[in-house]
Design an enzyme around this catalytic site. Structure first.
Site, short mmCIF file in Angstrom:
data_model
loop_
_atom_site.label_atom_id
_atom_site.label_comp_id
_atom_site.label_asym_id
_atom_site.label_seq_id
_atom_site.Cartn_x
_atom_site.Cartn_y
_atom_site.Cartn_z
N GLU A 123 16.36 -16.29 -12.12
CA GLU A 123 15.93 -14.89 -12.25
C GLU A 123 15.29 -14.63 -13.60
O GLU A 123 14.30 -13.90 -13.70
CB GLU A 123 17.13 -13.96 -12.03
CG GLU A 123 16.82 -12.48 -12.19
CD GLU A 123 15.81 -11.95 -11.18
OE1 GLU A 123 15.31 -10.83 -11.40
OE2 GLU A 123 15.50 -12.65 -10.19
N LYS B 215 5.44 -3.74 -5.30
CA LYS B 215 6.88 -3.48 -5.33
C LYS B 215 7.55 -3.86 -4.01
O LYS B 215 8.56 -4.52 -3.98
CB LYS B 215 7.13 -2.00 -5.63
CG LYS B 215 8.61 -1.63 -5.73
CD LYS B 215 9.26 -2.33 -6.89
CE LYS B 215 10.71 -1.89 -7.06
NZ LYS B 215 11.38 -2.64 -8.13
N HIS C 170 17.14 -35.92 -13.64
CA HIS C 170 16.44 -36.40 -12.45
C HIS C 170 14.99 -35.90 -12.43
O HIS C 170 14.44 -35.57 -11.38
CB HIS C 170 17.17 -35.95 -11.19
CG HIS C 170 18.58 -36.44 -11.12
ND1 HIS C 170 18.91 -37.74 -10.80
CD2 HIS C 170 19.76 -35.81 -11.38
CE1 HIS C 170 20.22 -37.88 -10.85
NE2 HIS C 170 20.76 -36.73 -11.20
N CYS D 193 0.83 -1.20 0.00
CA CYS D 193 0.00 0.00 0.00
C CYS D 193 0.86 1.25 0.00
O CYS D 193 2.00 1.25 0.46
CB CYS D 193 -0.91 0.02 1.23
SG CYS D 193 -1.99 -1.41 1.36
N LYS E 173 11.48 -13.26 -14.07
CA LYS E 173 11.09 -12.07 -14.84
C LYS E 173 9.99 -12.39 -15.85
O LYS E 173 9.04 -11.65 -16.01
CB LYS E 173 12.31 -11.50 -15.57
CG LYS E 173 13.27 -10.75 -14.68
CD LYS E 173 12.63 -9.49 -14.13
CE LYS E 173 13.20 -9.11 -12.80
NZ LYS E 173 12.83 -9.95 -11.66
N TRP F 250 -3.21 -2.38 -1.71
CA TRP F 250 -2.94 -3.72 -2.23
C TRP F 250 -3.59 -4.69 -1.26
O TRP F 250 -3.20 -4.77 -0.10
CB TRP F 250 -1.43 -3.96 -2.33
CG TRP F 250 -1.04 -5.22 -3.03
CD1 TRP F 250 -1.23 -5.52 -4.34
CD2 TRP F 250 -0.38 -6.34 -2.45
NE1 TRP F 250 -0.73 -6.77 -4.62
CE2 TRP F 250 -0.19 -7.29 -3.48
CE3 TRP F 250 0.08 -6.65 -1.16
CZ2 TRP F 250 0.43 -8.52 -3.25
CZ3 TRP F 250 0.70 -7.88 -0.94
CH2 TRP F 250 0.88 -8.79 -1.99
N GLU G 118 6.62 -13.08 -13.90
CA GLU G 118 5.98 -12.01 -13.13
C GLU G 118 5.43 -10.89 -14.00
O GLU G 118 4.46 -10.24 -13.62
CB GLU G 118 6.92 -11.45 -12.06
CG GLU G 118 8.12 -10.68 -12.54
CD GLU G 118 8.99 -10.22 -11.37
OE1 GLU G 118 8.46 -9.99 -10.27
OE2 GLU G 118 10.22 -10.09 -11.56
N ASN H 131 -0.45 1.72 5.80
CA ASN H 131 0.42 0.82 5.05
C ASN H 131 0.99 -0.18 6.03
O ASN H 131 1.69 0.20 6.98
CB ASN H 131 1.55 1.61 4.37
CG ASN H 131 2.56 0.69 3.69
OD1 ASN H 131 2.24 -0.43 3.31
ND2 ASN H 131 3.78 1.17 3.55
N GLY H 132 0.72 -1.46 5.85
CA GLY H 132 1.22 -2.48 6.76
C GLY H 132 0.14 -3.47 7.14
O GLY H 132 -0.81 -3.69 6.40
N ARG I 245 3.99 0.78 -6.78
CA ARG I 245 4.19 -0.17 -5.70
C ARG I 245 3.21 -1.33 -5.77
O ARG I 245 3.38 -2.35 -5.09
CB ARG I 245 4.03 0.55 -4.35
CG ARG I 245 5.05 1.64 -4.12
CD ARG I 245 4.61 2.60 -3.03
NE ARG I 245 4.54 1.97 -1.73
CZ ARG I 245 5.54 1.94 -0.86
NH1 ARG I 245 6.69 2.50 -1.16
NH2 ARG I 245 5.40 1.37 0.32
#
Length: 696
Positions: free
Chosen positions: A567, A691, A590, A2, A571, A110, A574, A137-138, A33
């Site tokens: 990575e 973010k 395997h 948020c 990318k 969010w 996401e 926020n939190g 964010r």
């Protein structure tokens, strides 16, 4: 996560239309964010104009403030903007009305508690008459207990959020305090300090209240928050706000205040700011902004609210240019940040690499670690702890750390370390890697490691972040502002910082001098190599066109480039929402080999390092099973890695093996970017992602 934002103008005439634009632009700055809804609260009229507290709309309110106007909307910021102007038009609200002093708050959400919806959006209210409003926020971890208590006191809840307990708790505290204090005035900051006493969790909060018109109170515990102050120098009194922000006397200098969870929303207005530290409260009133320190042991006894003294603090200069937070000529922030990597790598290394003279060897200077290097060298082991991209960056650097230091290096995903309560010892050095410096799981792991006596080192991109403040020492990566949710330039700068960390810890022993100097030479040349690899942009765009209809993508890496495979896959998934998986090539036989056929695209990373011949073997085995191959190799090695015409080859500039992951990831970043654009998806704000994840 948020984003919270607030604006208060004091002795500066601002029209309602201007105030709305400041709020909307603040939210636009924060939308990178991640969010799914947004909201604002402004005054319906100037409190000074409403002199009768017995009017129907204010009959139960003890001040002259009219009810605030609250607008909340699911969706993006522009949906909120459109709904606000539509509602303003319907009620014929005067946008030209001017306010000499006005307090407004705003929020991007969010979703964590409750689905995205208007009723779950912020600001959240204390009740029908909106006596207290809060943006948050939190996360409040004890909200269920507080909710049950508030229901027993007669409160009803409209949302599914944890936040709604906060304004209702503020009203309960206010009502009880006024009954107990009698003729004594209960200040807004006293109410907030008492609310904090009941809250568990991580949060940054901004309060607005009809009982305290033209005032705002903000507080912080575990989530970022800063105050920007704009005051023209010609209107300043000597020794006023720029030097002493804690004057409790009324300061009539015209000024504007900006509270935000991110400096990005403040930078375009002012470069003077105050970072709100842990358990601090800032009270904006009458042009002053005293900072108070929350102390949990005060106010528990005697029934009266605590009256803490102010904390002496000074404003700092915000070192952020507006150009850094604009896209410039690029179409998206992610594209801009991919192309900024030659510059961000240069900035990361500036002043830290020492070439030496004729008689001096090349070396590395990390000022934030120099007093702790001996302790690190005596460590039983080095434990890297991070999440997502930051974890992958640490994984890429692990081999060179082990090679140069001779110290065992282990890797921990922060959430998994906490779930297992894995062993951390006093003889360990725990390195916490986080772009934002505010990642909740990493912060909790930091507290866990500190409690167990480990030396805690931070590697972040954010000066003054929670991880930077709570570690014993650390390195700021200096990659610059990163706005795209998918980290790009911060990842490559993190790898470079950890390579320099390996050089610093390893020392200047004769046995590894040649290797060290080769790495340092490679670091100096790395920005040029990054610029060179960016020339593959069109080639990666063409590849994206071939892959855009695919449902899955596999990436095989080994040694230094196992992290690159992870990575690169991260990318792709996401931002382009394409299933992708990074696989350790040594594990191919395997299980993963069963997936190989002529349809599934497979990227194999086969640049020059100790694992090159093994990757050649992997390519042959995949080709024998008719795998659809895309091979990344060092320039000049195409004939050595391509098993046939059906194999597509991407050639990248060669660098020292431990630095190759920095170069190899850039084409994969470009691939992910172009896949997303071609699919018509939002590159900078991927679905469901934020973010800085500050929730658990």
């Amino acid at each position: 996560m948020c984003g919270i934002f607030a604006y208060l103008n004091y002795n500066v005439d601002r029209k309602r239309s201007y105030i709305l634009q400041v709020l909307f632009n603040g939210l636009r700055r924060l939308e990178y964010r991640g969010y799914d809804s947004a909201g604002i609260a402004i005054d319906s009229s100037s409190p000074a104009l409403d002199l009768d507290p017995n009017t129907p709309q204010c009959s139960s309110i003890s001040t002259t403030a009219s009810p605030p106007l609250i607008f909340r909307q699911e969706g993006n910021i522009e949906s909120l903007v459109n709904s606000v102007y539509k509602e303003v038009s319907e009620v014929e609200l005067n946008l030209e009305e001017s306010f000499s002093t006005h307090a407004a708050i705003a929020h991007t959400r969010w979703a964590t508690h409750g689905e995205p919806s208007s009723r779950n959006s912020h600001p959240q209210s204390s009740g029908a008459e909106d006596e207290f409003l809060v943006v948050h926020n939190g996360v409040i971890t004890n909200y269920e207990v507080l909710k049950e208590m508030l229901i027993r006191h007669g409160f009803t809840f409209e949302s599914e959020t944890d936040t709604e307990v906060i304004p209702k708790l503020a009203k309960l505290v206010f009502d009880k305090a006024n009954e107990a204090e009698g003729d004594q005035v209960v200040t807004f900051s006293q109410v907030v300090l008492e609310v904090m006493r009941h809250l568990d969790g991580a949060y940054a909060l901004i309060f607005k209240s009809r009982h305290y018109p033209n005032e705002l109170v903000a507080c912080k515990r575990g989530s970022p928050l800063l105050l920007g102050v704009k005051e023209s120098k010609e209107n300043m009194v000597a020794g006023s706000a720029f030097e002493d922000n804690n004057s409790l006397l009324k300061n009539d200098n015209p000024k504007e205040f900006f509270l935000s969870s991110d400096p990005i929303a403040v930078a375009e207005h002012t470069d003077r700011y105050l970072e709100i530290k842990e358990d601090e409260v800032v009270h904006l009133k009458d042009g002053a902004y005293p900072v108070l320190k929350f102390e949990n042991d005060k106010g528990k006894n005697g029934g009266s609210l605590s009256r803490p003294a102010s904390v002496q603090r000074a404003l700092s200069v915000l070192e952020m240019e507006v150009e850094q937070i604009n896209k410039g000529h690029y179409e998206h922030y992610m594209q801009k940040e991919i192309y900024e990597q030659p510059e961000s790598l240069t900035t990361t290394m500036r002043g830290r690499l020492i070439r030496g003279g004729l008689s001096k060897s090349k070396t590395v200077l990390l000022g934030g670690l120099k007093d702790h290097l001996k302790t690190i060298r005596r460590s039983r082991r080095i434990v890297f702890i991070g999440c997502g991209t930051s974890y992958n960056a640490a994984l890429a650097a692990r081999p060179i750390l082990e090679e140069l230091t001779g110290i065992p290096v282990t890797m921990e995903i922060a959430s998994d370390l906490l779930d297992r309560q894995g062993p951390i010892y006093r003889e360990d050095t725990a390195v916490f890697v986080s772009q934002s410096g505010e990642t909740a799981d990493t912060l909790l792991a930091l507290r866990y490691a500190a409690d167990n006596g480990a030396l805690c080192v931070g590697i972040t991109n954010t000066v003054g972040s929670a991880i930077a403040r709570n570690t014993h020492c650390g390195v700021h990566i200096n990659a610059g502002v990163e706005i795209g949710v998918a980290s790009t330039k911060a990842y490559t700068s993190q790898i470079v910082v950890m390579a320099m960390l390996a050089l610093a810890i390893g020392g200047d022993t004769i046995s590894n001098q040649a290797r060290r100097e080769a790495i340092i030479d490679g670091l100096f040349d790395l920005p040029n190599k990054a610029g060179e690899v960016l020339k593959l942009d069109e080639e990666m765009k063409d590849l994206a066109k071939l892959l855009m209809s695919e449902q899955s993508l596999l990436l095989f890496g080994r040694g230094y480039n196992y992290a690159t495979a992870l990575e690169g896959a991260l990318k792709v998934k996401e931002v382009s929402l394409t299933h992708s998986e990074g696989i350790l090539a040594g594990e191919m036989k395997h299980g993963p080999l069963a997936l190989v056929d002529e349809n599934l695209p497979i990227i194999v990373l086969a640049t020059r390092d100790a694992c090159f011949s093994k990757q050649q073997s992997v390519i042959q085995q995949l080709h024998a099973r008719k795998g659809r191959l895309i091979v990344m190799c060092s320039k000049g090695d195409a004939t050595l890695v391509s098993p046939g015409e059906s194999c597509r080859v991407i050639e990248v500039p060669p660098v020292e093996d431990c630095l190759q992951p920095v170069i190899n990831i850039i084409p994969l970043q470009l691939l992910a970017y172009h896949l997303t654009v071609l699919k018509g998806l939002n590159v900078d704000q991927p679905r469901n992602l934020a973010k800085s994840v500050t929730t658990l």
